[in-house]
Design a protein around this motif. Structure first.
Motif, short mmCIF file in Angstrom:
data_model
loop_
_atom_site.label_atom_id
_atom_site.label_comp_id
_atom_site.label_asym_id
_atom_site.label_seq_id
_atom_site.Cartn_x
_atom_site.Cartn_y
_atom_site.Cartn_z
N LEU B 26 0.90 -1.13 0.06
CA LEU B 26 0.03 -0.03 0.10
C LEU B 26 1.08 1.32 -0.05
O LEU B 26 1.80 1.02 0.71
N GLU B 27 0.43 2.22 -0.75
CA GLU B 27 1.33 3.46 -0.88
C GLU B 27 0.04 4.57 -0.66
O GLU B 27 -0.80 4.65 -1.11
N LEU B 28 0.67 6.03 0.12
CA LEU B 28 -0.14 6.60 0.42
C LEU B 28 0.48 8.22 0.34
O LEU B 28 1.34 7.93 1.20
N SER B 29 0.08 9.18 -0.34
CA SER B 29 0.78 10.34 -0.05
C SER B 29 -0.50 11.55 -0.16
O SER B 29 -1.37 11.26 -1.01
N LEU B 30 -0.04 12.42 0.61
CA LEU B 30 -1.04 13.92 0.61
C LEU B 30 -0.39 15.02 -0.04
O LEU B 30 0.80 14.85 0.26
N PHE B 148 -4.46 10.23 8.18
CA PHE B 148 -5.00 9.50 7.09
C PHE B 148 -4.42 8.17 7.09
O PHE B 148 -3.34 7.90 7.25
N THR B 149 -5.19 6.92 6.85
CA THR B 149 -4.73 5.56 7.11
C THR B 149 -5.65 4.83 5.65
O THR B 149 -6.55 4.62 5.57
N LEU B 150 -4.51 4.23 5.31
CA LEU B 150 -5.12 3.48 3.95
C LEU B 150 -4.64 1.82 4.40
O LEU B 150 -3.68 1.60 5.00
N SER B 151 -5.96 1.28 4.38
CA SER B 151 -5.53 0.02 5.24
C SER B 151 -6.39 -1.19 4.24
O SER B 151 -7.22 -1.10 3.50
#
Lengths: 156, 153
Positions: B26-30, B148-151
């Motif tokens: 998982l990858e997440l960025s704001l 923020f949580t990506l799960s």
């Protein structure tokens, strides 16, 4: 056998996170509105009407202010001059008011200094009324008299 | 099938069972990471809108499994002794789906997007935060952190 094997596979819950900062700015602000911007006192016999009520009735006032925590908010009024008709004058103090609404107080108009109309603590929207009357006397010279009232809303 | 062959299959299967499943990636960025509401007249602007935040995300090795993106506020908006309830902040987000609108909470993570399976190429959504403006707020600069949580699953 195959199902059993699958059952042994660990659940692989994954998560990634990121953060953001939320900022909000609230600056000092004030707004004042009136239900009427003109007051008129009709002519009357001083013996029968010693105190003349304004034709407009109570004036509704809405004061909105943003101030610091526990900051003072004050509303004052000051006459620009005495009532004047040509060279004739009547003291501004012949105009008085009663008040209703939280924070509002009764008072007497002055051309010399601001008079308190209302005061509050903290930000918010405040409403009230002022009911004006004019002290009617036989001694006034005839004429049409005018003055201006300056209201000031201050948020500390 | 002979007993010897069964035992062999069992051994192979057991070995497979203890090998860890491939974990989701998982990858997440704001961007930006700072969301600002400028001061404004509540009569003129009853709702203050911040510049949009782009949420970029990528989900791999997640075939058939659900994923979700949530946001949780660290508390109310705080400025010294003053506070503004965080529930005064809402958001709208596009595209929908997978994104959805909502209201910030300091107690329960709120879903901002969800879906199933992989998102092979980096995808993005646009989130616009909105603050209910009010004359009752005390002056000051208020701040709070959003997580923020990506799960998955």
């Amino acid at each position: 056998m195959i199902g059993w094997v699958a059952g042994l596979r660990p659940a692989s819950a994954q998560q990634v996170t990121d953060t953001a900062t939320l900022n909000a700015t609230f600056s000092g602000l004030a707004r004042l509105t009136f239900s009427s911007s003109t007051l008129s006192f009709p002519d009357a016999d001083p013996d029968f009407v010693p105190d003349i009520a304004a034709s407009q009735g109570p004036v509704s006032i809405t004061a909105k202010a943003r101030t610091a925590p526990n900051g003072a908010v004050t509303l004052t009024v000051q006459a620009s001059d005495n009532l004047r008709s040509g060279l004739d004058t009547i003291p501004a103090s012949s105009i008085t008011w009663t008040a209703s609404g939280p924070g509002f107080v009764a008072g007497t108009l002055s051309a010399a200094s601001p008079q308190l109309v209302a005061s509050w603590i903290d930000s918010g929207v405040h409403t009230g009324t002022q009911t004006f009357s004019f002290k009617n006397l036989w001694t006034y010279p005839t004429g049409i008299y005018t003055l201006m009232m300056m209201f000031t809303l201050t948020a500390a | 099938m002979s007993a010897r062959r069964l035992a062999l299959i069992g051994a192979v299967a057991l070995a497979a069972g203890v090998v860890p499943a491939r974990a989701q990636i998982l990858e997440l960025s704001l961007s930006p990471r700072v969301i600002s509401f400028p001061s404004s007249d509540p009569d003129a602007l009853p709702v203050v809108v911040a510049a949009p935040v782009t949420v970029s995300y990528r989900i791999r090795q997640n075939a058939g499994s659900a994923w979700s993106l949530t946001v949780l506020a660290g508390g109310d908006l705080i400025s010294g002794p003053s506070r503004v309830d965080i529930s005064n902040v809402t958001w709208t987000a596009t595209p929908a789906p997978p994104f959805q609108s909502g209201t910030l909470s300091k107690t329960v993570a709120q879903r901002i997007a969800s879906g199933t399976g992989n998102v092979a190429n980096p995808s993005s959504g646009s989130v616009m935060f909105r603050l209910a403006n009010s004359w009752t707020y005390s002056t000051g600069t208020y701040t709070q952190t959003l997580l923020f949580t990506l799960s998955s699953p």
